[in-house]
Write a protein that holds these residues in place. Sequence first.
Motif, PDB file in Angstrom:
ATOM      1  N   GLU A 292       0.828  -1.208   0.000  1.00 26.35           N
ATOM      2  CA  GLU A 292       0.000   0.000   0.000  1.00 26.35           C
ATOM      3  C   GLU A 292       0.863   1.259   0.000  1.00 26.35           C
ATOM      4  N   ARG A 293       0.350   2.302  -0.621  1.00 26.00           N
ATOM      5  CA  ARG A 293       1.016   3.603  -0.574  1.00 26.00           C
ATOM      6  C   ARG A 293       0.885   4.166   0.832  1.00 26.00           C
ATOM      7  N   SER A 294       1.977   4.673   1.332  1.00 20.37           N
ATOM      8  CA  SER A 294       2.037   5.111   2.728  1.00 20.37           C
ATOM      9  C   SER A 294       1.260   6.403   2.957  1.00 20.37           C
ATOM     10  N   GLY A 295       0.599   6.479   4.132  1.00 17.16           N
ATOM     11  CA  GLY A 295       0.007   7.719   4.590  1.00 17.16           C
ATOM     12  C   GLY A 295      -1.307   8.102   3.951  1.00 17.16           C
ATOM     13  N   GLN A 296      -1.963   7.162   3.245  1.00 11.01           N
ATOM     14  CA  GLN A 296      -3.201   7.485   2.542  1.00 11.01           C
ATOM     15  C   GLN A 296      -4.423   7.028   3.338  1.00 11.01           C
ATOM     16  N   VAL A 297      -5.452   7.857   3.368  1.00  8.70           N
ATOM     17  CA  VAL A 297      -6.708   7.453   3.991  1.00  8.70           C
ATOM     18  C   VAL A 297      -7.365   6.348   3.173  1.00  8.70           C
ATOM     19  N   GLU A 298      -7.321   6.499   1.856  1.00  7.98           N
ATOM     20  CA  GLU A 298      -7.924   5.510   0.963  1.00  7.98           C
ATOM     21  C   GLU A 298      -6.835   4.642   0.349  1.00  7.98           C
ATOM     22  N   LEU A 299      -7.054   3.353   0.362  1.00  7.15           N
ATOM     23  CA  LEU A 299      -6.057   2.371  -0.054  1.00  7.15           C
ATOM     24  C   LEU A 299      -5.656   2.563  -1.513  1.00  7.15           C
ATOM     25  N   GLN A 300      -4.346   2.604  -1.744  1.00  7.08           N
ATOM     26  CA  GLN A 300      -3.796   2.702  -3.092  1.00  7.08           C
ATOM     27  C   GLN A 300      -2.602   1.766  -3.201  1.00  7.08           C
TER      28      GLN A 300
ATOM     29  N   ALA B  80      -9.088  -6.867  -4.419  1.00  4.18           N
ATOM     30  CA  ALA B  80      -8.223  -6.962  -5.593  1.00  4.18           C
ATOM     31  C   ALA B  80      -6.786  -7.260  -5.180  1.00  4.18           C
ATOM     32  N   MET B  81      -6.314  -6.629  -4.119  1.00  2.00           N
ATOM     33  CA  MET B  81      -4.962  -6.894  -3.642  1.00  2.00           C
ATOM     34  C   MET B  81      -4.845  -8.326  -3.133  1.00  2.00           C
ATOM     35  N   SER B  82      -5.882  -8.780  -2.432  1.00  2.59           N
ATOM     36  CA  SER B  82      -5.888 -10.152  -1.939  1.00  2.59           C
ATOM     37  C   SER B  82      -5.821 -11.138  -3.101  1.00  2.59           C
TER      38      SER B  82
END
Length: 299
Positions: free
Chosen positions: A88-96, A142-144
């Motif tokens: 995951e991209r660090s520090g984001q409220v919404e998962l990216q 999707a990541m899973s």
Amino acid sequence: MTPGWTAPLRVFAMDHRDSYRTLLGIDSSAAATERARAIKRVVFDGFRDALAELDDPRGATVLLDEEYGGPLVDDARASGALVCIPLERSGQVELQWEYGEELADTAAVVDRMRPDLAKVLLRYNPEGDPDLNKRQEVRLAAMSDWCLERGLPLMLEVLMPPTPEQRAASGPDLARWDAEMRPALMVEAVHRLRAAGADPAIWKIEGLDSTADAAAVVAAARADGRPDVSCIVLGRGADLERVEQWLAVGAATPGYVGFAVGRSLWNGPALAYDRGELDAPAVRAQVAANYLRLCRAWG
């Protein structure tokens, strides 16, 4: 169905990126990046020193980011540690995705770093914004699935920020919300995320104060035929005494196999090193002692 995980895990978490930049007050310049990497090297050396003193090194794992920790992967493998990387991209409220929406870029990083596990950090409250929650669920599923396609065990870290309504209901002391409301919400979150398609091998759960609450989370994680998944205790950046209390709960709960702790182990020494208040050997000694303390507390 993702690969399961029931083996011990003693995760030394140092994949911090956004919070790490804030800690050091750095930008993205080449000089700042090298400074940040040098500090992570000293922190990692403390972890590696601790490995040599462990009576039982099974499950010793280091969680490394590519940006600042990538150069340490080969040394981690040589030390006998398992390697886990964040997706995951660090520090984001919404998962990216950390490496962008072109998943070939993520695949290239995974191929290069050859992790034993992957980790995703998700901010999720089942009583939060329903539209945001839906997007979080879809992206996490999707990541899973992406990890499933590669046979890569997924470690899911669930952080649960209280909603404004929950804050109001619990009063000014968030400890009440943490103790009285979060445990049941966490169980609900596990059920919802699984129903949406998330299938991690390891659930990284914020510390709980009772074995009954911890057991309820395990039951949710293992429901519907997943006895091969496990939970671990998240340190949350708390002081070591508090972390030890959470570890005692986890260690007494079947289905918990260890912990993942980061800032509690190295934040203070790393900052002192950057300020010139500690030299590298002193930082290594403190970090090693902190990690050994938690390993021995777990038993």
